[in-house]
Scaffold this motif. Structure first.
Motif, mmCIF file in Angstrom:
data_model
loop_
_atom_site.group_PDB
_atom_site.id
_atom_site.type_symbol
_atom_site.label_atom_id
_atom_site.label_comp_id
_atom_site.label_asym_id
_atom_site.label_seq_id
_atom_site.Cartn_x
_atom_site.Cartn_y
_atom_site.Cartn_z
ATOM 1 N N ARG A 105 1.060 -1.367 -0.076
ATOM 2 C CA ARG A 105 0.038 0.234 -0.090
ATOM 3 C C ARG A 105 1.131 1.278 -0.313
ATOM 4 N NH1 ARG A 105 -3.539 -3.646 -0.671
ATOM 5 N NH2 ARG A 105 -4.914 -4.052 0.437
ATOM 6 N N MET A 106 0.285 2.340 -0.309
ATOM 7 C CA MET A 106 1.179 3.477 -0.755
ATOM 8 C C MET A 106 1.221 4.135 0.670
ATOM 9 S SD MET A 106 3.417 4.629 -3.023
ATOM 10 C CE MET A 106 2.669 6.389 -3.050
ATOM 11 N N HIS A 107 -0.251 4.612 1.200
ATOM 12 C CA HIS A 107 -0.025 5.992 1.727
ATOM 13 C C HIS A 107 -0.658 5.013 3.770
ATOM 14 C CE1 HIS A 107 -0.164 8.337 -1.293
ATOM 15 N NE2 HIS A 107 -0.894 7.439 -1.598
ATOM 16 N N VAL A 108 -0.174 3.547 3.992
ATOM 17 C CA VAL A 108 -0.211 3.489 5.149
ATOM 18 C C VAL A 108 0.986 2.909 6.140
ATOM 19 C CG1 VAL A 108 -2.489 3.233 5.119
ATOM 20 C CG2 VAL A 108 -1.277 1.901 4.612
ATOM 21 N N PRO A 109 1.522 3.025 7.287
ATOM 22 C CA PRO A 109 2.755 2.768 7.563
ATOM 23 C C PRO A 109 3.333 1.148 6.975
ATOM 24 C CG PRO A 109 1.673 2.984 9.716
ATOM 25 C CD PRO A 109 0.498 2.967 8.101
ATOM 26 N N ARG A 110 4.340 0.206 6.581
ATOM 27 C CA ARG A 110 4.621 -0.527 5.830
ATOM 28 C C ARG A 110 5.221 -1.587 7.001
ATOM 29 N NH1 ARG A 110 10.390 1.488 3.623
ATOM 30 N NH2 ARG A 110 10.249 -0.891 2.956
ATOM 31 N N LEU A 111 4.196 -2.884 5.801
ATOM 32 C CA LEU A 111 4.951 -4.225 6.551
ATOM 33 C C LEU A 111 5.851 -4.389 7.203
ATOM 34 C CD1 LEU A 111 1.261 -6.656 5.718
ATOM 35 C CD2 LEU A 111 1.713 -5.667 7.223
ATOM 36 N N LEU A 112 6.656 -4.868 7.980
ATOM 37 C CA LEU A 112 8.229 -5.186 7.927
ATOM 38 C C LEU A 112 8.458 -6.995 7.154
ATOM 39 C CD1 LEU A 112 8.857 -3.779 11.903
ATOM 40 C CD2 LEU A 112 9.318 -3.327 9.816
ATOM 41 N N PRO A 113 8.952 -7.857 6.936
ATOM 42 C CA PRO A 113 9.114 -8.097 6.444
ATOM 43 C C PRO A 113 8.955 -9.729 7.406
ATOM 44 C CG PRO A 113 11.663 -7.520 6.558
ATOM 45 C CD PRO A 113 10.809 -6.640 6.932
ATOM 46 N N ARG A 114 9.298 -9.161 8.637
ATOM 47 C CA ARG A 114 8.409 -10.506 9.604
ATOM 48 C C ARG A 114 7.862 -9.755 10.825
ATOM 49 N NH1 ARG A 114 10.669 -15.137 10.372
ATOM 50 N NH2 ARG A 114 12.290 -15.471 8.382
ATOM 51 N N SER A 115 6.769 -10.032 11.465
ATOM 52 C CA SER A 115 6.359 -10.038 12.867
ATOM 53 C C SER A 115 7.152 -10.417 14.009
ATOM 54 C CB SER A 115 5.122 -10.309 13.647
ATOM 55 O OG SER A 115 4.458 -10.520 14.494
ATOM 56 N N ARG A 116 7.663 -9.130 14.957
ATOM 57 C CA ARG A 116 9.070 -9.666 15.767
ATOM 58 C C ARG A 116 7.890 -9.382 16.854
ATOM 59 N NH1 ARG A 116 13.587 -8.413 13.206
ATOM 60 N NH2 ARG A 116 14.701 -9.421 15.460
ATOM 61 N N PRO A 117 8.653 -10.022 18.296
ATOM 62 C CA PRO A 117 8.137 -10.342 19.258
ATOM 63 C C PRO A 117 8.980 -9.153 20.034
ATOM 64 C CG PRO A 117 9.731 -11.925 19.254
ATOM 65 C CD PRO A 117 9.452 -11.692 17.996
ATOM 66 N N ILE A 118 8.238 -8.460 20.992
ATOM 67 C CA ILE A 118 9.014 -6.714 21.510
ATOM 68 C C ILE A 118 10.148 -7.273 21.725
ATOM 69 C CG2 ILE A 118 6.718 -6.099 21.464
ATOM 70 C CD1 ILE A 118 7.695 -5.671 25.161
ATOM 71 N N ASP A 119 10.966 -7.940 22.773
ATOM 72 C CA ASP A 119 11.875 -8.400 23.443
ATOM 73 C C ASP A 119 13.290 -7.933 21.798
ATOM 74 O OD1 ASP A 119 11.945 -10.728 23.052
ATOM 75 O OD2 ASP A 119 12.074 -11.634 24.947
ATOM 76 N N ALA A 120 12.772 -8.979 21.203
ATOM 77 C CA ALA A 120 13.587 -8.587 19.689
ATOM 78 C C ALA A 120 14.047 -7.306 19.463
ATOM 79 C CB ALA A 120 13.012 -9.401 18.367
ATOM 80 N N ILE A 121 13.549 -6.123 20.151
ATOM 81 C CA ILE A 121 13.577 -4.854 20.230
ATOM 82 C C ILE A 121 13.860 -3.601 20.723
ATOM 83 C CG2 ILE A 121 12.752 -2.902 18.801
ATOM 84 C CD1 ILE A 121 12.388 -4.936 16.457
ATOM 85 N N VAL A 122 13.578 -3.899 22.157
ATOM 86 C CA VAL A 122 14.008 -3.320 23.417
ATOM 87 C C VAL A 122 14.351 -4.114 24.107
ATOM 88 C CG1 VAL A 122 12.979 -1.312 22.434
ATOM 89 C CG2 VAL A 122 11.346 -2.970 23.889
ATOM 90 N N SER A 123 14.630 -4.084 25.239
ATOM 91 C CA SER A 123 14.866 -4.831 26.805
ATOM 92 C C SER A 123 13.552 -5.001 27.621
ATOM 93 C CB SER A 123 16.275 -4.003 27.627
ATOM 94 O OG SER A 123 15.800 -3.412 28.600
ATOM 95 N N VAL A 124 12.892 -6.320 28.241
ATOM 96 C CA VAL A 124 12.212 -6.562 28.695
ATOM 97 C C VAL A 124 12.577 -7.152 30.152
ATOM 98 C CG1 VAL A 124 9.753 -7.856 28.547
ATOM 99 C CG2 VAL A 124 10.655 -6.667 26.439
#
Lengths: 282, 437
Positions: A105-124
């Motif tokens: 889609r053009m005008h909406v947030p882009r889908l990332l290649p895969r869905s990730r759990p949050i502790d892959a991004i920030v410390s939990v």
């Protein structure tokens, strides 16, 4: 007053609905951000940040990083935030190819290649698994209630009686035939995984006659181990409690379909992450 | 060319409104769904019998509707008719959902617009107005809770139910918990009515300030509740002409022949239309089509509604008032059902799984929900979820343009626009997790 916020990433809002099923928090903690019920655009500085849903879009990624910076403690709430949940089924390569290509889609947030759990991004700091966690669990986690003692597994909380003399010869799967009230579902040949699933939810599903599908994830005995060990323990339980041929059990357990089904709740060791320590998981 | 983007809160899921203005004229107003998980793709390959447990996770707000709809789809494929007792328990489950949802939409999502606050959970002792809203917060949660407890009782799990199975239900409801539940509902009914009366009054007082009483054109209405009284475990779909006189009735199987379905590049949700015309689903569609509610207090409210606004009624803000009538109905109707026998031997009928194609239909809080599965070798080959919110997408955009034109002129933009946009969207109570799935 302790301030808390609820950041909802890509999920179903079931966790939020479960939180709203409780009201004990209203006078004790101040809810400052939760778009489902409050009009506020940014997550302010908070003591506790509850995060539900998986990281699915670039907007999720941005919001999570930004909010976590201002949070005293980050709590991953619900299966999607912890292990990907049902949406994780979309991480299979053949599925990804299909839906990423068909949903540009053009005008909406882009889908990332895969869905990730949050502790892959920030410390939990803490984890509250469940699809969703019960309101009782939410309150126990928020207030860190000292006298809240979850059962070691669903079996402890289930209330159904195991009967050594009742030994099924075949596996029913999830939902076929009549459910006998009061008798253990494994004794009835249902593929119930409650024996090694984390307690604390008071087993509403098995009490109502539906096998446990493991949404609370592995119990303390298995949470720091590979998911293969979890599956092996389920198999062992069926070997001990039933006369179902060994091959039939293992075939059912390792079949892609069942793996797919359990995978949504059990992928605690995916992506080469270190296991979550049991002390952090309620 | 200025573009205004308004993220929308107090709705289910992630969405925003984008309004484009050129030389003081509103060019377009779009309602964009900004999330997606891909359910119709990733359920491919799962054993059909697991669907009733997987699909409630499309949405934690509408989960019971998906649960029952999924079971009905598989029953359509396998040729099974569930026994009357099972249907009664499923009806209770769907009523629990209506109680929970309408209470949430009325008192948590849209009440703050009427009180002029950001949320009913804002507690500030210094301001009288806000402490008033704190009382509303506790009462609202109590009313919601009656719905949640009913879902737990009739559905097993509290958010993603498990009790409906192909051919029936896993267990009944014993008389003791049933009468306890009835007591709880009886106690909640007056509280719900008080809150609703207050809500009605506030809505009227706001009057033109809301900016949407008289705006927007009449529309076609779509619902699957087309009996004498509402029954959410429905069999047919009905579309009513804007004049309210003509209805077209058809089964879920004919859906794709009757409606046009489109996707756009600015939203992860699709949109539907009927003969190229704007459709509206949700509470107002049901209230416009039902003959009566069939329970005493709800019928009083309906009579009051009809004498004030007529039949069919088209003003956008009436969606909200219609929701209140349904909340009262669902409380009264479930109290009735709970006095009946809800346990017994006839909970389910045996069935033989087979391959094939089928449709399931229920009336969800937001309108008709349809599932369509193709099963091959016991596995899901194809799955479509036709979501009620999708029927409202064009209606929302049309109403947004009308609202935007009210607040934008050649010299200035009145920032009341932001609040108006929120009120218009919330009147339709869209569910984005469902609409994108």
């Amino acid at each position: 007053m302790t301030k808390f916020a609820v950041l909802q990433l890509s999920g179903c809002a079931g966790c939020e609905v479960s939180l709203l099923n409780a009201n004990e928090w209203i006078d004790r903690y101040k809810l400052v951000y939760m778009p489902l019920v409050i009009s506020a655009y940014d997550v302010p500085k908070v003591d506790i940040l509850l995060v539900s849903g998986g990281v699915r879009t670039d907007e999720d990624l941005y919001n999570l990083r930004k909010a976590a910076r201002n949070a005293g403690q980050v709590v991953a709430v619900g299966t999607c935030a912890i292990s990907g949940g049902v949406a994780n089924l979309g991480n299979r390569d053949e599925v990804r190819m299909l839906f990423l290509s068909q949903n540009e889609r053009m005008h909406v947030p882009r889908l990332l290649p895969r869905s990730r759990p949050i502790d892959a991004i920030v410390s939990v700091d803490r984890y509250l698994p469940g699809c969703p966690p019960t309101s009782e669990l939410f309150m126990a986690m928020l207030f860190q209630t000292p006298d809240f003692k979850p059962g070691k597994s669903i079996c402890i909380e289930c209330g159904r009686i195991k009967d050594k003399t009742v030994r099924p010869k075949h596996l029913y799967g999830f939902q076929k035939g009549k459910v006998e009230p009061g008798l253990c579902l494994i004794n009835q040949g249902y593929l119930c995984v409650g024996s090694s699933t984390r307690g604390g939810c008071r087993a509403p599903c098995t009490r109502a006659g539906h096998p446990c599908v493991g949404c609370r994830g592995p119990s303390d005995a298995f949470i720091e181990k590979e998911s293969t060990e979890w599956l092996a323990s389920i198999q062992k339980v069926f070997e001990v409690m039933t006369d179902i041929p060994k091959e039939e059990i293992s075939k059912s357990l390792i079949s892609p379909q069942l793996a797919l089904f359990l995978f949504q709740f059990s992928d605690y060791s995916g992506e080469g992450r270190p296991p979550r320590s049991k002390e952090k998981v309620l | 060319m200025p573009t205004f983007t308004f993220p929308i809160s107090r709705i289910e899921g992630h969405a925003q409104v984008v309004i484009e203005v050129q030389r003081g004229k509103v060019i377009s107003a779009r309602f964009q769904a900004t999330e997606m998980r891909g359910f119709s793709y990733f359920v491919q390959g799962t054993p059909a019998e697991q669907m009733p447990v997987i699909v409630p996770r499309i949405c934690g707000v509408c989960s019971t509707a998906h649960h029952v709809c999924s079971v009905k789809t598989l029953e359509d494929i396998f040729g099974v008719t569930p026994p009357p007792l099972a249907r009664k328990i499923r009806e209770l489950l769907l009523l629990g959902q209506i109680i929970q949802n309408q209470a949430t939409s009325l008192f948590i999502f849209t009440m703050p617009d009427r009180l002029g606050v950001e949320s009913i959970f804002q507690v500030d002792e210094k301001e009288r107005k806000l402490s008033e809203s704190s009382g509303i917060a506790l009462k609202s949660l109590q009313v919601r809770k009656a719905g949640s407890d009913l879902i737990t009782l009739a559905g097993g799990q509290f958010i993603h139910p498990v009790k409906a199975i192909i051919g029936g239900v896993t267990s009944g409801i014993l008389s003791e918990p049933a009468s306890k539940m009835k007591e709880q509902i009886d106690a909640i009914l007056p509280i719900a009515c008080d809150l609703f009366d207050h809500y009605w009054e506030l809505s009227i007082t706001m009057g033109e300030k809301i900016g949407s009483w008289g705006d927007d054109e009449p529309a076609h209405y779509i619902t699957a509740v087309n009996d004498e009284c509402p029954n959410f475990d429905s069999d047919d779909i009905c579309i009513q002409e804007p004049d309210g006189n003509h209805c077209e009735r058809f089964s879920a199987h004919q859906l794709f022949d009757k409606l046009e379905m489109e996707t756009t590049d600015y939203s992860y949700a699709g949109e539907s239309s009927y003969k190229g015309q704007v459709l509206r689903a949700n509470s107002l569609a049901r209230i416009n089509m039902t003959k009566k509610m069939g329970t005493p207090r709800a019928d009083e409210y309906l009579a009051r509604f009809r004498s004030a606004f007529g039949k069919p009624a088209h003003a956008i803000m009436l969606f909200d008032l219609a929701r209140g009538i349904e909340l009262v109905y669902a409380l009264e109707r479930s109290a009735e059902l709970l006095t009946e026998k809800l346990d017994g031997a006839e909970l389910d009928v045996p069935y033989q799984p087979c391959d094939g194609e089928g449709y399931g239909l229920v009336e969800a809080p937001r309108g008709p929900l349809i599932h369509h599965y193709l099963v091959e070798k016991g596995l899901i080959k194809k799955a479509d979820f036709i979501i009620p919110t999708v029927h409202n997408m064009r209606a929302i955009s049309r109403a947004l343009i009308v609202a935007a034109r009210r607040y934008v002129d050649e010299d200035s933009v009145n920032m009341e626009l932001e609040r108006a946009v929120g009120r218009v969207v919330r009147a339709f109570d869209p569910c984005i997790a469902c609409a994108t799935h």
